[in-house]
Design a protein around this motif. Sequence first.
Motif, PDB file in Angstrom:
ATOM      1  N   UNK A  30       0.831  -1.208   0.000  1.00 38.41           N
ATOM      2  CA  UNK A  30       0.000   0.000   0.000  1.00 38.41           C
ATOM      3  C   UNK A  30       0.865   1.257   0.000  1.00 38.41           C
ATOM      4  N   UNK A  31       1.904   1.268   0.788  1.00 36.28           N
ATOM      5  CA  UNK A  31       2.789   2.430   0.834  1.00 36.28           C
ATOM      6  C   UNK A  31       3.494   2.646  -0.500  1.00 36.28           C
ATOM      7  N   UNK A  32       3.933   1.552  -1.134  1.00 43.54           N
ATOM      8  CA  UNK A  32       4.585   1.668  -2.442  1.00 43.54           C
ATOM      9  C   UNK A  32       3.626   2.278  -3.463  1.00 43.54           C
ATOM     10  N   UNK A  58       4.051   5.904  -5.272  1.00 42.32           N
ATOM     11  CA  UNK A  58       4.067   5.962  -6.737  1.00 42.32           C
ATOM     12  C   UNK A  58       2.978   6.896  -7.254  1.00 42.32           C
ATOM     13  N   UNK A  59       1.796   6.834  -6.647  1.00 45.87           N
ATOM     14  CA  UNK A  59       0.703   7.730  -7.046  1.00 45.87           C
ATOM     15  C   UNK A  59       1.079   9.186  -6.798  1.00 45.87           C
ATOM     16  N   UNK A  60       1.662   9.466  -5.622  1.00 51.50           N
ATOM     17  CA  UNK A  60       2.037  10.841  -5.307  1.00 51.50           C
ATOM     18  C   UNK A  60       3.144  11.342  -6.226  1.00 51.50           C
ATOM     19  N   UNK A  70       5.753  16.574  -2.083  1.00 47.63           N
ATOM     20  CA  UNK A  70       4.406  16.051  -2.293  1.00 47.63           C
ATOM     21  C   UNK A  70       4.299  14.580  -1.949  1.00 47.63           C
ATOM     22  N   UNK A  71       5.250  13.764  -2.395  1.00 49.30           N
ATOM     23  CA  UNK A  71       5.094  12.335  -2.195  1.00 49.30           C
ATOM     24  C   UNK A  71       5.349  11.924  -0.757  1.00 49.30           C
ATOM     25  N   UNK A  72       6.127  12.716   0.012  1.00 51.42           N
ATOM     26  CA  UNK A  72       6.475  12.285   1.357  1.00 51.42           C
ATOM     27  C   UNK A  72       5.294  12.321   2.294  1.00 51.42           C
ATOM     28  N   UNK A  73       4.323  13.209   2.049  1.00 51.39           N
ATOM     29  CA  UNK A  73       3.215  13.278   2.996  1.00 51.39           C
ATOM     30  C   UNK A  73       2.356  12.020   2.925  1.00 51.39           C
TER      31      UNK A  73
END
Length: 286
Positions: A173-175, A179-181, A279-282
């Motif tokens: 889920x985190x991956x 990837x989405x972010x 953006x992706x880190x949040x």
Amino acid sequence: MGACLALGSLGSCASCLCGSASCLLSSCCPSTYNSTISRLAFSFLLVLGTLVSIIMILPGMEEHLKKIPGFCVGGSSIPGIQNHVNCDVMVGYKSVYRMCFAMACFFFLFSIIMIRVRSSKDPRAALQNGFWFFKFLALVGITVGAFFIPDGTFNTVWYYFGVVGSFIFIIIQLILLVDFAHSWNQSWLEKAENGNTKCWFAALLSFTFIHYALAFTAVVLFYVFYTTPDNCTEHKVFISLNFIFCIAVSIVSILPKVQVMHPHTNDRRVKEGKSSALMWTMFFMK
């Protein structure tokens, strides 16, 4: 329980029940997009099983679950607890365990059947895309059978299956979220460079700030609802470590060496100094 499943899937199986035999041999739905329809149908079965599991742990359901013959006899053992726990407390969780066991067996069976199936022309693809009424009966049958599994080693073994499975699920889920972010960030960067730069960068920064605020709020709520001032040391440690790691990852993500792409690539859209990589880190701050 079976009645809940039957009512929920009555609409999806009505065409099979009322249609011809060829409907059962191919699919209950139009054959133009069998693969897409199969995904939706399997997703529906998964959501339906999840809803039934939620209903089983609702307050007041334990009185109905205790009526299952032999299901609530004596206490239940839990890994890490020496004494038996009152069945009134555990009956809902025991039911969810067995419902999840049935769904895991059902989907694992079809994953085994579909190994090395490359196209819908494979004979096994017909089994994947059709026979929905019989699939539903199979799921109900496995679920009913799971409720007759005696306590003992089952609870302990399935507990460890749940721990390992949930860990793998969270990692996947985190991956997917990262990837989405990343894709979201890259798409808006392209639009910022090809259009209204200030507008797109303002939108990117706004969403970054909003998600960081939500993540920080979630951390505060974790401390409020899952810890106490004088106890729950492990909870405090894990929440604090997660918070520290997220801050560290956020700082690393804006370093110049991380911002610059590989020198062999021709794509220079992500340049040094752009803080939009935040953006992706949040999404990692879950």
